[in-house]
Enzyme design. Structure first.
Site, short mmCIF file in Angstrom:
data_model
loop_
_atom_site.label_atom_id
_atom_site.label_comp_id
_atom_site.label_asym_id
_atom_site.label_seq_id
_atom_site.Cartn_x
_atom_site.Cartn_y
_atom_site.Cartn_z
N GLU A 57 -10.47 -1.47 7.19
CA GLU A 57 -9.41 -1.86 8.03
C GLU A 57 -9.96 -2.20 9.49
O GLU A 57 -10.31 -1.37 10.26
CB GLU A 57 -8.42 -0.53 8.35
CG GLU A 57 -7.23 -0.77 9.24
CD GLU A 57 -6.18 0.21 9.07
OE1 GLU A 57 -6.55 1.38 9.13
OE2 GLU A 57 -5.11 0.11 9.05
N GLN A 83 0.89 -1.32 -0.11
CA GLN A 83 0.06 0.02 0.14
C GLN A 83 0.94 1.36 0.02
O GLN A 83 1.64 1.52 0.97
CB GLN A 83 -0.91 -0.06 1.44
CG GLN A 83 -1.52 1.29 1.38
CD GLN A 83 -2.52 1.04 2.64
OE1 GLN A 83 -3.73 0.35 2.55
NE2 GLN A 83 -2.26 1.97 4.03
N GLY A 84 0.57 2.01 -1.05
CA GLY A 84 1.56 3.17 -1.21
C GLY A 84 0.98 4.63 -0.86
O GLY A 84 0.33 5.15 -1.61
N TYR A 85 0.98 4.76 0.56
CA TYR A 85 0.23 6.06 1.03
C TYR A 85 1.22 7.14 1.49
O TYR A 85 1.34 8.09 0.89
CB TYR A 85 -0.61 5.51 2.18
CG TYR A 85 -2.01 5.10 1.99
CD1 TYR A 85 -2.38 4.60 0.67
CD2 TYR A 85 -2.94 4.92 2.84
CE1 TYR A 85 -3.67 4.02 0.39
CE2 TYR A 85 -4.44 4.44 2.47
CZ TYR A 85 -4.59 4.00 1.10
OH TYR A 85 -5.86 3.46 1.02
N SER A 86 1.77 6.86 2.63
CA SER A 86 2.56 7.72 3.42
C SER A 86 3.84 8.26 2.43
O SER A 86 4.35 7.55 1.70
CB SER A 86 3.24 7.17 4.81
OG SER A 86 2.15 6.94 5.53
N SER A 125 5.22 -1.32 3.96
CA SER A 125 5.47 -2.69 4.41
C SER A 125 5.16 -3.65 3.29
O SER A 125 4.47 -3.25 2.40
CB SER A 125 4.63 -3.21 5.70
OG SER A 125 3.28 -2.78 5.14
#
Lengths: 351, 405
Positions: free
Chosen positions: B243, B125-128, B160
């Protein structure tokens, strides 16, 4: 599967809260605290709503409800810092039902007689206080006995017997404590005629567990009041041209109180359920409820007062009545350290 | 108060138990790596029997059962109680799949969901970003349309599983001249694309859990987008809905607490058992009181999701904050119980439980920070739960092409 209060319990809660809001506003509590009124009228009103007979079965003139219903009631009473007689009544209901003096239950259920509770010398004796029972006579002294206006007192001995003694047999001296929403006294016994209600430690424990549960639930209600008051105050009080509740320093204090209180509510509810329905978990759950509510209650009492700033420290808002009630509930029938030691003994085998 | 699940569910529980005892010899152990044959076979067996991908429609490779909260919970409880590896629960399965079912195109559902469920297509997951943590909407990694392809430049962090994932779903700024919440899109990126560099980010435990991901002119086909251009923030909220409270599972904490009690019975200090020390006993019981409060809070939340009219909004909101803080405290008490021996780490004859207490103590500090820090949780509790006034926002109307700070 349903974890929570039933419709009937919610209705009971609404009824009691409505009565207390109408009949026992803070100025009544102040009058009681100043010694201007006693709490007979308040207790009569609550008795008419079924509070006095809550834990007494219908055969004896009671309502026949259980420990979780007692939690609901005590939660309301704490929320209104009510000068009530519920603690003694709830504990006496359990003790008398297990004895051959169940003939007293009818008058108790009607709110006609009241019972004081002298358990401190059994839970953890202090100083020169201590009681001995021999051949049907009590000697010694009990302190921090709840309800000097009681007709009867239930006295617990260090070996976990419980005895019944009439007020005419004892010398009653008022004691002054921090919590003026309740009255306490010492009892001096000099060969006072007493009747052993039970020498079964389980009867003693059931009465004690009931009392501790009531105190935990009372703190739950008092702490909820303090949190609500703090949130309301932080929303309307302005400094630096904004409500102080918009500052993270203040709102985080409120969030911490809510984060402590919500799970604590579930714990007290479960302890109330377990005391009647889950025998193997009953005592441990009640011990944890008593100790945990003492801890989070104390924290909330302090934090909510701080959110009110200087006003919280004054007598004007009367917030200190809740602060002191929570403090009283924390110590009576066992401080958190003492109760947790009991919980540990139940959970851990001693070598 | 009625804490039983009822006869229908108790017989379902028996079915699950029978399946586990008949098949657990086929389950992977902790040494079996992702994508290993034993894990893929186990996942296939679980899906076939409805213990993984239970409510995903059959046409997309799931078991096709109606959603049922108690069945899901019973499955989780029984696998956990027996110590059997449950169905895979990575980001692709738990977050992306339900999101695609809700807002994905038919083609995306058919191409992505089946291999994801089987464990053959793994996701990160590419968020931050380095400059966009709690303030996620300030993210700056850009995707510019060039013909039929997006061209991505920028950097993600805290990613992660990026070191073994096949693909990434991520938030990218596609509309630089609109207000910042409206300029984001969710794109699906093949991690083998030229221009992607994954660098390990070693955390304080010494383990490699996270990565930095660098994008240099990475080209992604135009149709690899979920929803429409500029809808990324809303889609991210759909993803977030899925989530669960997995960050702070109460049952796992209760298990750790009873292991802690065993540790205290075993550890000795000057010849006496630590469990007999009144100070340590008291600290253990304090944590137990907190843990029980969360356990019953969790039951209240479950009950509210089953029964109409029961409100558990606040009870739900406090779980991440309280669950992670409690777990950190439980692991921390274990280290104090060991005292100087608690300093041992990684190896050596005095090391207890393979260093698990120390590692978890640090790892849970990571979870206190990750997934919405404790401070962000307190903002949510006070503003949404207690209705307190919001912090003044200075950036709502700013355009994202202007730096937010």
């Amino acid at each position: 599967m349903h974890f929570g209060l039933s419709e009937e319990q919610t209705l009971l809660q609404d009824n009691i809260n409505r009565y207390l809001a109408d009949t026992v506003p803070l100025d009544q509590v102040r009058k009681f605290a100043a010694g201007e009124i006693d709490n007979r009228a308040i207790w009569n009103g609550l008795s008419e709503l079924g509070v006095a007979g809550l834990l007494i079965d219908e055969k004896h003139g009671g309502v026949g409800l259980g420990s979780l219903d007692a939690v609901v009631v005590a939660d309301c009473l704490g929320g209104h810092v009510t000068p009530d007689a519920f603690l003694g009544t709830a504990m006496a209901s359990r003790a008398l039902a297990a004895s051959d003096r169940d003939d007293l239950l009818g008058e108790l259920a009607a709110g006609e007689i009241r019972f004081g509770i002298a358990f401190s010398e059994s839970v953890g004796a202090r100083g020169d206080a201590g009681v001995i029972i021999e051949n049907g006579r009590l000697n010694g002294k009990s302190i921090l006995v709840v309800d000097p206006d009681a007709d009867w007192f239930i006295v617990a001995t260090p070996d976990q017997q419980i005895a019944l003694v009439s007020r005419t047999e004892v010398t009653i001296e008022p004691m002054t404590t921090i919590d003026k929403s309740r009255r306490t006294c010492s009892l001096t016994y000099k060969g006072s005629v007493a009747k052993i209600l039970s020498d079964d430690p389980d009867v003693y424990r059931k009465a004690l567990d009931t009392g501790r549960l009531v105190l935990a639930a009372d703190t739950l209600g008092a702490a909820q009041y303090m949190l609500d008051a703090a949130v309301d105050y932080a929303k309307q009080r302005e400094q630096f041209n904004r409500p102080i509740g918009s500052f993270q320093a203040v709102k985080h204090l409120c969030a911490e109180m809510a984060a402590d209180l919500e799970p604590a509510r579930s714990l007290v509810w479960y302890a109330g359920h377990a005391l009647d329905h889950v025998a193997i978990e009953a005592r441990e759950s009640v011990c944890h409820a008593k100790a945990h509510l003492a801890e989070i209650g104390t924290r909330i009492a302090k934090t909510a007062t701080e959110v009110h700033g200087g006003m919280g420290f004054t007598d004007l808002l009367g917030l200190h009545y809740w602060f002191k009630r929570i403090g009283f509930n924390r110590q009576l029938l066992g401080s958190p350290e003492l109760v947790r030691a009991e919980a540990a003994n139940l959970a851990i085998n001693v070598e | 108060m009625d804490l039983s699940f009822g006869p229908r569910y108790e017989s379902f529980r028996q079915e699950v138990r029978q399946f586990i005892s008949a098949n657990r010899h086929k389950a992977p152990g902790s040494g079996d790596k992702p994508r290993s044959r034993v894990r893929l076979d186990w996942q296939a067996l679980l899906i076939e029997n409805g213990y993984a991908a239970r409510t995903i429609p059959k046409q997309y490779g799931g078991f096709g059962a109606e959603p049922d909260i108690l069945e899901t919970r019973i499955i989780a409880e029984e696998f956990s109680a027996s110590g059997t590896k449950p169905g895979m629960g990575g980001l692709g399965i738990s977050m992306l799949t339900p999101t695609l079912l809700e807002v994905g195109t038919e083609q995306q559902k058919q191409e992505i969901i089946p291999p994801t469920l089987r464990g053959e297509m793994m996701w990160c997951q590419g968020y931050s970003e380095p400059g966009a943590g709690s303030d996620l909407a300030s993210l700056q990694t850009s995707a510019v349309l060039d013909g039929d392809e997006w061209v991505i430049n920028g950097q993600k962090i805290w990613t992660s599983t990026a070191h073994y994932a096949d693909r990434m779903y991520g938030l990218f700024r596609t509309e630089p001249d609109t207000p910042r919440h409206q300029g984001i899109s969710v794109l699906l990126v093949d991690m083998k694309s030229p221009g992607i560099e994954v660098r390990p980010l070693i955390d304080m435990t010494g383990d490699h859990n996270f990565n930095e991901v660098f994008f240099t002119n990475v080209r992604v086909p135009k149709e690899q987008i979920i929803g429409k251009r500029g809808e990324g923030w809303q889609i991210a909220n759909v993803i977030l809905k899925h989530e669960r409270g997995s960050l702070s599972s109460v049952n796992a904490t209760l298990t750790r607490l009873s292991l802690l009690q065993q540790l205290m019975q075993k550890q000795t200090l000057a010849g006496s058992r630590v469990i007999d020390d009144p100070v340590f006993r008291d600290r253990l019981m304090k944590l137990k009181g907190r843990a029980l409060a969360l356990k019953f809070n969790d039951m209240r939340i479950l009950s509210a999701s089953l029964n109409d009219g029961q409100d558990a909004t606040l009870a739900r909101m406090v779980m991440k904050l309280q669950g992670t803080e409690l777990r950190h405290a439980v692991e921390g008490l274990a280290i104090d119980v060991m005292g100087e021996i608690g300093l041992c780490y990684e190896k050596g004859e005095y090391l207890e439980d393979n260093g698990m207490w120390q590692r978890q103590y640090m790892y849970y500090l990571g979870l206190i920070i990750g997934g919405g820090t404790s401070q962000i949780q307190k903002n949510i509790i006070s503003e949404r739960g207690l209705g307190m006034p919001k912090e003044p926002k200075f950036d709502r109307d700013q355009f994202s092409s202007q730096p937010g700070r």
